[in-house]
Scaffold this active site. Structure first.
Site, short mmCIF file in Angstrom:
data_model
loop_
_atom_site.label_atom_id
_atom_site.label_comp_id
_atom_site.label_asym_id
_atom_site.label_seq_id
_atom_site.Cartn_x
_atom_site.Cartn_y
_atom_site.Cartn_z
N ASP A 165 -13.93 -8.80 -3.78
CA ASP A 165 -13.37 -10.05 -3.29
C ASP A 165 -14.29 -10.61 -2.21
OD1 ASP A 165 -12.98 -8.41 -1.10
OD2 ASP A 165 -10.84 -8.89 -0.86
N GLY B 262 0.93 -22.54 -1.83
CA GLY B 262 -0.14 -23.34 -2.43
C GLY B 262 -0.71 -22.69 -3.69
N TYR B 263 -1.69 -23.36 -4.30
CA TYR B 263 -2.30 -22.88 -5.54
C TYR B 263 -1.21 -22.44 -6.52
CZ TYR B 263 -6.58 -22.88 -2.74
OH TYR B 263 -7.61 -23.26 -1.94
N CYS C 197 -27.68 -1.73 8.78
CA CYS C 197 -27.36 -3.07 8.28
C CYS C 197 -28.57 -3.98 8.36
CB CYS C 197 -26.20 -3.66 9.07
SG CYS C 197 -25.78 -5.35 8.60
N CYS D 263 -16.24 -6.72 9.64
CA CYS D 263 -17.38 -7.55 9.21
C CYS D 263 -16.84 -8.93 8.84
CB CYS D 263 -18.07 -6.89 8.01
SG CYS D 263 -19.68 -7.59 7.60
N ARG E 37 0.82 -1.21 0.00
CA ARG E 37 0.00 0.00 0.00
C ARG E 37 0.85 1.26 0.00
NH1 ARG E 37 -4.90 -1.66 4.21
NH2 ARG E 37 -5.97 -3.06 2.75
N TYR F 9 -11.26 -9.22 -10.51
CA TYR F 9 -10.88 -8.62 -9.23
C TYR F 9 -9.45 -8.08 -9.28
CZ TYR F 9 -8.65 -8.39 -4.74
OH TYR F 9 -7.88 -7.97 -3.68
N GLU G 171 -1.35 -8.85 -5.10
CA GLU G 171 -2.71 -9.31 -5.32
C GLU G 171 -2.75 -10.79 -5.72
OE1 GLU G 171 -5.38 -7.87 -4.54
OE2 GLU G 171 -4.50 -5.92 -4.04
N CYS H 90 -19.90 -1.55 15.15
CA CYS H 90 -19.81 -1.35 13.70
C CYS H 90 -20.44 -0.01 13.32
CB CYS H 90 -20.53 -2.48 12.96
SG CYS H 90 -20.61 -2.24 11.18
#
Length: 385
Positions: free
Chosen positions: A166, A111-112, A236, A220, A55, A148, A67, A230
């Site tokens: 996401d 992984g992945y 909500c 959340c 960031r 995304y 990402e 919140c």
């Protein structure tokens, strides 16, 4: 508003058939204050947002790497991997020029692994192009980049008005608005993408997207969200109706299958044997121990007497056979692997099955392996091996 987003809302959207041209009017009519939503999120983010290395940059390469790492990885785990990866591959050219085995080694444990292969292939394309893509369409066409990721890169690197969607965003929007449409359907994905864009409004894209993602990750949360404190609790719908744990919804559960792996660690003097996995299955292009698979678990005596075991060794007579560990469960996205590992010692001059690659035991650390195999290595190898 009590009967908000359900079949009637979706009918309105689809009957219009004009790419949500009138969606803002529909939302206002249903009583949703989009500006207040964005302002409260940004206020919360100023007080609670996370400080993360990706960031602090507008470098599209580093944002892209972060990402891709975070697609299937929690931030706490991905942080260390990101730092290590960009130290070794600080720019597109260094990644493009690297050998695939080295890239996979730096990815080991995340992984992945298809993410790493796609990242490497896309880096080669970007290097050949001579610049990093600067439009949503160009970024979206990179290998391994979906809606995304493209939106995130364009918003964070270029400030383009792209709304990311996401798991965190799905959860925040579905709970706040009370949306029944499943998030894993084509209709649901289109609906949430349109809602995310409208809710962002004219807010700074990078700041807003970071805010709503952190809000979903920290406030959340999937279970036991802190609704009492919140900033959106007064508007909500999920909280008002006592359905916080019901949203977001999915149309179906992923079927999980079990597979039974039997690994063999062969010692022949200073050497052992490994195999590089091919295409069409899990862990493509990663290395592993010699392996055979059965359709059910096997007791020790049955396994050692099986035709699969005998086919591995032929006329070779192992000096010793020892069970390293049995029944290790390794959970993937839609598979559960149940693995055994045996250590087999052969005479120093013996040559094992020609299908496998003969390497020094001391060199095993140079090869990228799945986490399951790395676990067995930790039991089999001395720290200095």
């Amino acid at each position: 508003m009590e009967k908000f987003i359900s079949n009637n809302f979706l009918k309105k959207v689809w009957f219009l058939r004009c790419k949500y041209l009138f969606l803002p009017e529909i939302l206002r009519k249903e009583g949703f204050d989009m500006q207040e939503f964005a302002e409260k999120l940004l206020g919360w983010y100023r007080e609670n947002g996370r400080s993360l290395p990706w960031r602090d940059t507008q470098d599209p390469y580093r944002i892209w790497v972060s990402e891709i790492i975070l697609q299937q990885t929690r931030v706490a785990q991905g942080y260390e991997y990101y730092e290590r990866f960009v130290r070794r591959f600080p720019d597109v050219r260094s990644l493009a020029d690297a050998d695939e085995d080295e890239v996979m080694k730096y990815w080991q444990g995340l992984g992945y692994y298809s993410r790493a292969r796609h990242l490497h292939a896309a880096a080669k394309s970007v290097a050949a192009m001579g610049r990093f893509p600067a439009t949503y369409e160009e970024v979206r066409h990179l290998q391994g980049v979906g809606d995304y990721t493209a939106a995130a890169i364009c918003a964070f690197a270029y400030g383009l008005p792209c709304a990311v969607v996401d798991g965190n965003v799905y959860r925040v929007i579905s709970r706040w608005m009370g949306i029944d449409e499943p998030i894993d359907t084509t209709a649901g994905k289109k609906l949430f993408a349109a809602l995310a864009r409208e809710l962002m409004g004219n807010a700074d894209a990078a700041l807003y997207n970071q805010a709503i993602m952190d809000f979903g990750a920290l406030q959340c949360t999937p279970s036991s969200p802190n609704c009492l404190f919140c900033p959106l609790n007064d508007t909500c719908r999920a909280l008002r109706e006592g359905k916080v744990n019901e949203w977001p919804r999915k149309s179906k559960k992923t079927k999980v299958t079990e597979r039974y792996f039997h690994y063999i660690f062969v010692r022949s003097g200073a050497y052992t044997y490994i195999n590089k996995r091919g295409k069409g299955d899990i862990w493509q292009h990663l290395y592993e121990l010699p392996l055979f698979e059965t359709d059910r678990p096997m007791a020790e005596e049955e396994l050692l007497a099986s035709s699969e075991w005998k086919a591995f060794f032929g006329d070779l007579e192992p000096t010793t056979v020892a069970l390293v560990e049995k029944g290790v469960r390794h959970v993937l996205s839609h598979r559960v692997l149940i693995a055994d590992c045996h250590e087999v010692v052969l005479a120093d001059e013996a040559l094992f099955n020609h299908r496998f690659r003969r390497v020094l035991v001391s060199e095993l650390q140079n090869f990228a392996v799945p986490r399951l195999v790395s676990h067995f290595f930790s039991l089999l190898l001395e720290p200095n091996q």
